[in-house]
Design a protein around this motif. Structure first.
Motif, short mmCIF file in Angstrom:
data_model
loop_
_atom_site.label_atom_id
_atom_site.label_comp_id
_atom_site.label_asym_id
_atom_site.label_seq_id
_atom_site.Cartn_x
_atom_site.Cartn_y
_atom_site.Cartn_z
N LEU A 158 -19.37 -6.02 5.26
CA LEU A 158 -20.64 -5.81 5.58
C LEU A 158 -21.70 -5.40 4.67
O LEU A 158 -23.16 -5.64 4.89
CB LEU A 158 -21.07 -4.74 7.00
CG LEU A 158 -20.35 -5.48 8.33
CD1 LEU A 158 -20.28 -4.23 9.47
CD2 LEU A 158 -21.12 -6.50 8.70
N PRO A 159 -21.34 -4.50 3.63
CA PRO A 159 -22.47 -4.23 2.49
C PRO A 159 -22.99 -5.34 1.99
O PRO A 159 -24.04 -5.51 1.19
CB PRO A 159 -21.63 -3.48 1.22
CG PRO A 159 -20.66 -2.69 2.24
CD PRO A 159 -20.18 -3.79 3.30
N LEU A 160 -22.33 -6.59 2.05
CA LEU A 160 -22.71 -7.80 1.68
C LEU A 160 -23.37 -8.82 2.65
O LEU A 160 -24.01 -9.79 2.29
CB LEU A 160 -21.67 -8.89 0.98
CG LEU A 160 -20.65 -7.98 -0.26
CD1 LEU A 160 -19.78 -8.89 -0.51
CD2 LEU A 160 -21.62 -7.72 -1.46
N ALA A 191 -26.55 -13.28 5.07
CA ALA A 191 -27.66 -13.69 5.66
C ALA A 191 -28.79 -14.70 5.05
O ALA A 191 -29.05 -15.54 5.90
CB ALA A 191 -28.52 -12.32 6.45
N THR A 192 -28.85 -14.48 3.84
CA THR A 192 -29.76 -15.48 3.24
C THR A 192 -29.06 -16.51 3.14
O THR A 192 -29.67 -17.55 3.28
CB THR A 192 -30.06 -14.87 1.67
OG1 THR A 192 -30.52 -13.52 2.00
CG2 THR A 192 -30.84 -15.86 1.10
N ILE A 193 -27.81 -16.87 2.99
CA ILE A 193 -26.95 -18.13 2.78
C ILE A 193 -27.21 -18.83 4.28
O ILE A 193 -27.38 -20.10 4.43
CB ILE A 193 -25.61 -17.77 2.24
CG1 ILE A 193 -25.38 -17.52 1.02
CG2 ILE A 193 -24.91 -19.07 2.82
CD1 ILE A 193 -24.12 -17.20 0.68
N PHE A 253 -19.04 -15.62 9.78
CA PHE A 253 -18.72 -14.04 9.12
C PHE A 253 -19.67 -13.13 10.17
O PHE A 253 -18.93 -12.24 10.71
CB PHE A 253 -19.33 -13.91 7.71
CG PHE A 253 -19.38 -12.21 7.51
CD1 PHE A 253 -18.42 -11.72 6.88
CD2 PHE A 253 -20.70 -11.75 7.45
CE1 PHE A 253 -18.36 -10.33 6.65
CE2 PHE A 253 -20.71 -10.44 7.09
CZ PHE A 253 -19.61 -9.71 6.77
N MET A 254 -20.87 -13.55 10.50
CA MET A 254 -21.45 -12.85 11.56
C MET A 254 -20.83 -12.69 12.72
O MET A 254 -20.69 -11.55 13.43
CB MET A 254 -22.92 -13.29 11.78
CG MET A 254 -23.80 -13.43 10.50
SD MET A 254 -24.16 -11.93 9.71
CE MET A 254 -25.12 -12.27 8.36
N LYS A 303 -18.98 -9.51 14.41
CA LYS A 303 -19.76 -9.12 15.66
C LYS A 303 -20.91 -8.49 15.31
O LYS A 303 -21.32 -7.58 16.31
CB LYS A 303 -18.94 -8.48 16.73
CG LYS A 303 -17.74 -9.32 17.17
CD LYS A 303 -17.16 -8.70 18.50
CE LYS A 303 -15.75 -9.40 18.78
NZ LYS A 303 -15.03 -9.07 19.99
N THR A 304 -21.78 -8.94 14.46
CA THR A 304 -22.90 -8.21 13.97
C THR A 304 -24.25 -9.23 14.46
O THR A 304 -25.29 -8.93 14.65
CB THR A 304 -22.97 -8.01 12.65
OG1 THR A 304 -22.87 -9.21 11.87
CG2 THR A 304 -22.20 -6.82 12.10
N GLU A 305 -23.82 -10.47 14.58
CA GLU A 305 -25.06 -11.36 14.78
C GLU A 305 -24.38 -12.46 15.80
O GLU A 305 -23.26 -13.04 15.64
CB GLU A 305 -25.74 -12.08 13.92
CG GLU A 305 -26.89 -10.97 13.10
CD GLU A 305 -27.56 -11.73 12.09
OE1 GLU A 305 -28.05 -12.83 12.44
OE2 GLU A 305 -28.07 -11.02 11.15
#
Length: 615
Positions: free
Chosen positions: A520-522, A527-529, A545-546, A550-552
């Motif tokens: 998650l530090p990355l 998100a930019t990608i 990955f999101m 389960k972050t988005e």
């Protein structure tokens, strides 16, 4: 090939000159060679190879007059990839033939023919009855006849022949039953693999499949009897083998022993016993791979073996038993099976088996329409969802460890992972290094997505691999970052996420998904990608990955990538990620409008299988 033809022609000339001398005739007549191949059965169902199998008297007869190979392995656990390996003698991931089913056929490595072409050019009659299922483009020089009517009977008088007889009754489709019927094999007598539910349905399925093995043996006997009737058996090497493992759930399509370890018996005529390294009736422990079949037939026939072939003969002049028994490695690969993507490689060395999952979040039980036609698959999945399975049985529906290590002698059904056991770290590191060496040396084309290979490499896959070997090596290195502690590789992954090479970014995203919340530090870079990458598939991998963390919610990004995609092969990979996010444990909701998908994509059969499941 010209040298081979001249060699066989000389044999015929000498044979005619010495036709009155039977002793000389036995020494110089090229042997006939017959392959009897059965579909989708591992060694686990025959008593000749396994205590839980049934009697197969006709195959056992071949064994008593020949050689039994205790450790024979398909290099792939599914039809077209296994058969492409057999017909070429080459590892499929180096030739672009590793995907089942193919989206398009690929050419063989430059200068190489399918091996029966060398026999045909050298004077042999070549016939195949009748399955091919190659992922390669086939020339007209391979078979004299490949059809349902193909037979050795159509050759010229005294012409040596190579004939393949395919037997299909054991195919996976034979277990796509709607109703149960009585079986010869008592369901209460069968052994059910420990990773399967111990239910009446699985007992019945095992019994029904053993009945198919009994029928298979009868069909093998029919071929033997026909050779005898034609007066040919004592001039003919007869190979019997399964075309890969299977077919109970979790075997065909997977790199477990039940998907790879096949029966192999070779009948040896008395007059040709000088061409084999052991007495008839011997069991041999050395490892035989499918890549070894092509060079073995060529060597038995006295033909030259092309340098592009990866395998090594195990029968023929000057082959030593000690050398065969020194062979203790089997490599295998699993990529796409119909609409389900995966990327797994394995190495069996002696009693140890190492399995490396490069995308372990694509768990084994991820839905595949053809597999789930089998009632056992559906009951297994239902049991998982109802939480009635034990840990061994439930593992099929959970994210795999990135590395698996098994002691096959003590754990033949691969239920106890030793990869994290400190006592086995030396074995683990040795096999990890050896497998990595194999992947890089091929080089393994699957470190590019299939759709990219189709667009830029399928006119000459082997040549593309050679030209891009350094690139592939860099992707393997990024993938292997997932084997280390995130604290030591986080900065390296972040650098790869910003690489100008889109496939370095691709593999960095996959490694991040394997790390999960540790990575998650990355998230800012990911998100930019997800929003701005030049490649839609990288946006999808970032969204994946999101979803895994389960972050988005990944559904909007993935669905839009699907709508924008003009290529069915790329769409299939996007749909694989959608199916993963759709299913447990993620359970994201997708609202896919089929009308918004490119018409060329919707026409594809595999795409439609996935859409049918999702819609």
């Amino acid at each position: 090939m010209k040298k081979t033809a001249a060699f066989i022609t000389c044999l015929f000339i000498i044979l005619n000159l010495l036709s009155c001398n039977s002793q000389h005739e036995e020494l110089i007549t090229p042997p006939n060679i017959v392959w009897i191949t059965s579909e989708d059965n591992s060694k686990h169902y025959m008593k000749l190879f396994d205590e839980h199998g049934v009697n197969t008297p006709n195959i056992e007869r071949l064994a008593s007059g020949g050689l039994t190979f205790n450790n024979a392995f398909s290099n792939a656990p599914v039809c077209s990839v296994a058969r492409s390996t057999i017909i070429s003698g080459c590892y499929a991931p180096a030739t672009g033939s590793q995907f089942h089913r193919r989206m398009e056929q690929v050419p063989l490595p430059e200068g190489l023919e399918m091996f029966p072409a060398y026999l045909k050019a050298g004077g042999y009659y070549t016939s195949n009855n009748n399955k091919e299922d190659y992922n390669f483009i086939k020339s007209d020089s391979v078979w004299d006849d490949s059809s349902k009517k193909a037979t050795w009977k159509n050759r010229q008088a005294n012409q040596p022949f190579f004939h393949v007889q395919n037997i299909a009754n054991t195919h996976e489709g034979s277990l796509h039953f709607r109703k149960r019927k009585s079986t010869v094999t008592d369901p209460d007598s069968v052994f059910v693999f420990p990773n399967h539910p111990q239910t009446d349905l699985f007992k019945y399925t095992n019994a029904r499949y053993r009945d198919h093995i009994i029928k298979l043996d009868t069909l093998v006997g029919n071929v033997i009897h026909q050779l005898e009737k034609d007066g040919l058996l004592e001039n003919t090497f007869v190979f019997y083998f399964g075309d890969h493992g299977g077919v109970l759930p979790g075997s065909k399509g997977y790199l477990y022993e039940t998907g790879l370890h096949v029966p192999l018996v070779v009948y040896v005529p008395e007059k040709y016993k000088h061409l084999v390294p052991a007495e008839r009736g011997t069991r041999i422990d050395g490892f035989i791979n499918f890549i070894d079949l092509a060079p073995t037939v060529l060597h038995l026939a006295g033909a030259d073996i092309p340098e592009q072939i990866d395998g090594t003969p195990f029968l023929g002049k000057d082959i030593k038993l000690s050398e065969i028994n020194s062979r203790d490695e089997a490599f295998a690969y699993a990529d796409r099976f119909d609409e389900k993507y995966d990327l797994v490689r394995s190495l069996r060395k002696g009693k140890y088996k190492y399995i490396r999952s490069y995308q372990p979040f694509n768990y084994d039980g991820l839905y595949n329409e053809y597999r789930y036609r089998q009632p056992g698959y559906r009951q297994w999945k239902d049991g998982f969802e109802a939480d009635t399975l034990n840990d061994i049985q439930a593992a099929f529906f959970k994210t795999r460890p990135t590395e698996l290590l098994f002691d096959i002698e003590n754990d033949p059904y691969e239920t106890t992972n030793l990869a994290d056991n400190p006592e086995y770290q030396k074995v683990l590191l040795s096999l990890r290094s050896r497998l990595k060496e194999w992947i890089i040396n091929l080089p393994d084309l699957s470190f590019y997505p299939e759709f990219h290979l189709k667009g830029v490499a399928f006119d000459n896959p082997a040549g593309f691999g050679t030209q891009h070997k350094n690139n592939i090596s860099s992707y393997v290195e990024i993938a292997d970052l997932s084997l280390k502690d995130f604290s030591t590789v986080g900065s390296t992954l972040e650098k790869a996420l910003h690489s100008s090479d889109p496939w370095q970014r691709y593999w960095a995203l996959i490694s991040c998904s394997i790390f999960g919340k540790e990575a998650l530090p990355l998230k800012p870079a990911i998100a930019t990608i997800m929003q701005n990458d030049s490649l839609p598939i990288n946006k999808v991998r970032a969204a994946e990955f999101m979803g895994i963390t389960k972050t988005e919610d990944p559904s909007a990004v993935m669905t839009q990538a699907l709508y924008n995609c003009p290529d069915p092969v790329e769409a299939l990979l996007i749909l694989n990620s959608i199916a993963l996010m759709h299913d447990a444990p993620y359970n994201f909701k997708f609202k896919i409008n089929k009308d918004l998908i490119n018409p060329a994509v919707v026409k594809d059969q595999e795409v439609n299988r996935r859409l049918k499941y999702l819609l």
